[in-house]
Design a protein around this motif. Sequence first.
Motif, mmCIF file in Angstrom:
data_model
loop_
_atom_site.group_PDB
_atom_site.id
_atom_site.type_symbol
_atom_site.label_atom_id
_atom_site.label_comp_id
_atom_site.label_asym_id
_atom_site.label_seq_id
_atom_site.Cartn_x
_atom_site.Cartn_y
_atom_site.Cartn_z
ATOM 1 N N LEU A 26 3.137 -5.865 3.587
ATOM 2 C CA LEU A 26 1.868 -5.407 4.162
ATOM 3 C C LEU A 26 1.868 -3.899 4.362
ATOM 4 C CD1 LEU A 26 0.870 -8.045 6.868
ATOM 5 C CD2 LEU A 26 -0.355 -7.462 4.773
ATOM 6 N N ALA A 27 2.969 -3.360 4.836
ATOM 7 C CA ALA A 27 3.060 -1.909 5.045
ATOM 8 C C ALA A 27 2.860 -1.186 3.719
ATOM 9 C CB ALA A 27 4.405 -1.538 5.660
ATOM 10 N N GLU A 28 3.472 -1.685 2.679
ATOM 11 C CA GLU A 28 3.313 -1.065 1.364
ATOM 12 C C GLU A 28 1.855 -1.145 0.899
ATOM 13 O OE1 GLU A 28 4.916 -1.705 -3.182
ATOM 14 O OE2 GLU A 28 6.177 -2.375 -1.523
ATOM 15 N N LYS A 29 1.232 -2.281 1.125
ATOM 16 C CA LYS A 29 -0.175 -2.473 0.745
ATOM 17 C C LYS A 29 -1.069 -1.430 1.408
ATOM 18 C CE LYS A 29 -3.927 -5.821 1.273
ATOM 19 N NZ LYS A 29 -4.291 -7.167 1.749
ATOM 20 N N GLN A 61 -6.457 -2.538 9.994
ATOM 21 C CA GLN A 61 -6.401 -3.696 9.099
ATOM 22 C C GLN A 61 -4.980 -4.241 8.999
ATOM 23 O OE1 GLN A 61 -9.225 -5.174 7.694
ATOM 24 N NE2 GLN A 61 -7.693 -6.784 7.476
ATOM 25 N N PHE A 62 -3.996 -3.345 8.955
ATOM 26 C CA PHE A 62 -2.592 -3.757 8.943
ATOM 27 C C PHE A 62 -2.278 -4.590 10.187
ATOM 28 C CE2 PHE A 62 1.757 -2.885 10.427
ATOM 29 C CZ PHE A 62 2.507 -3.354 9.355
ATOM 30 N N ASP A 68 -2.083 -12.192 11.493
ATOM 31 C CA ASP A 68 -2.311 -13.395 10.693
ATOM 32 C C ASP A 68 -1.028 -13.841 10.010
ATOM 33 O OD1 ASP A 68 -4.985 -13.389 11.413
ATOM 34 O OD2 ASP A 68 -5.668 -12.469 9.533
ATOM 35 N N CYS A 69 -0.283 -12.877 9.499
ATOM 36 C CA CYS A 69 0.983 -13.155 8.836
ATOM 37 C C CYS A 69 1.973 -13.795 9.813
ATOM 38 C CB CYS A 69 1.542 -11.855 8.261
ATOM 39 S SG CYS A 69 3.117 -12.034 7.421
ATOM 40 N N LEU A 70 2.037 -13.272 11.020
ATOM 41 C CA LEU A 70 2.936 -13.819 12.032
ATOM 42 C C LEU A 70 2.555 -15.253 12.371
ATOM 43 C CD1 LEU A 70 5.231 -13.546 14.085
ATOM 44 C CD2 LEU A 70 3.564 -12.599 15.677
#
Length: 93
Positions: A26-29, A61-62, A68-70
């Motif tokens: 996600l950080a890379e995105k 957004q991150f 959501d990922c968590l």
Amino acid sequence: TEMLEELQHQTVTDFLKNFQESAARLAEKYHAALNEFSAEKIVAIFGVPHVHENDFVSAVQFAFDLQDCLKSAAGQYWRRASRRQAARAVVLR
């Protein structure tokens, strides 16, 4: 942290490894750098080494996507614990 204390060591290790990998993707995105990752917190930095016009929007957004990922990643682990945990996000400018 209390949830993690209720789970077996290998389960916690697997969860943290998987979640860290997801956070890194996600950080890379969102063009961020993961500065710190632990069972207690994640610190992502935006605008380093290059500032982007939408860094603030990307940070927000991150944070939403990370929550959501968590929830998704932890679902199977939370079922094994007696308490559910909440995720909180803070965006500083």
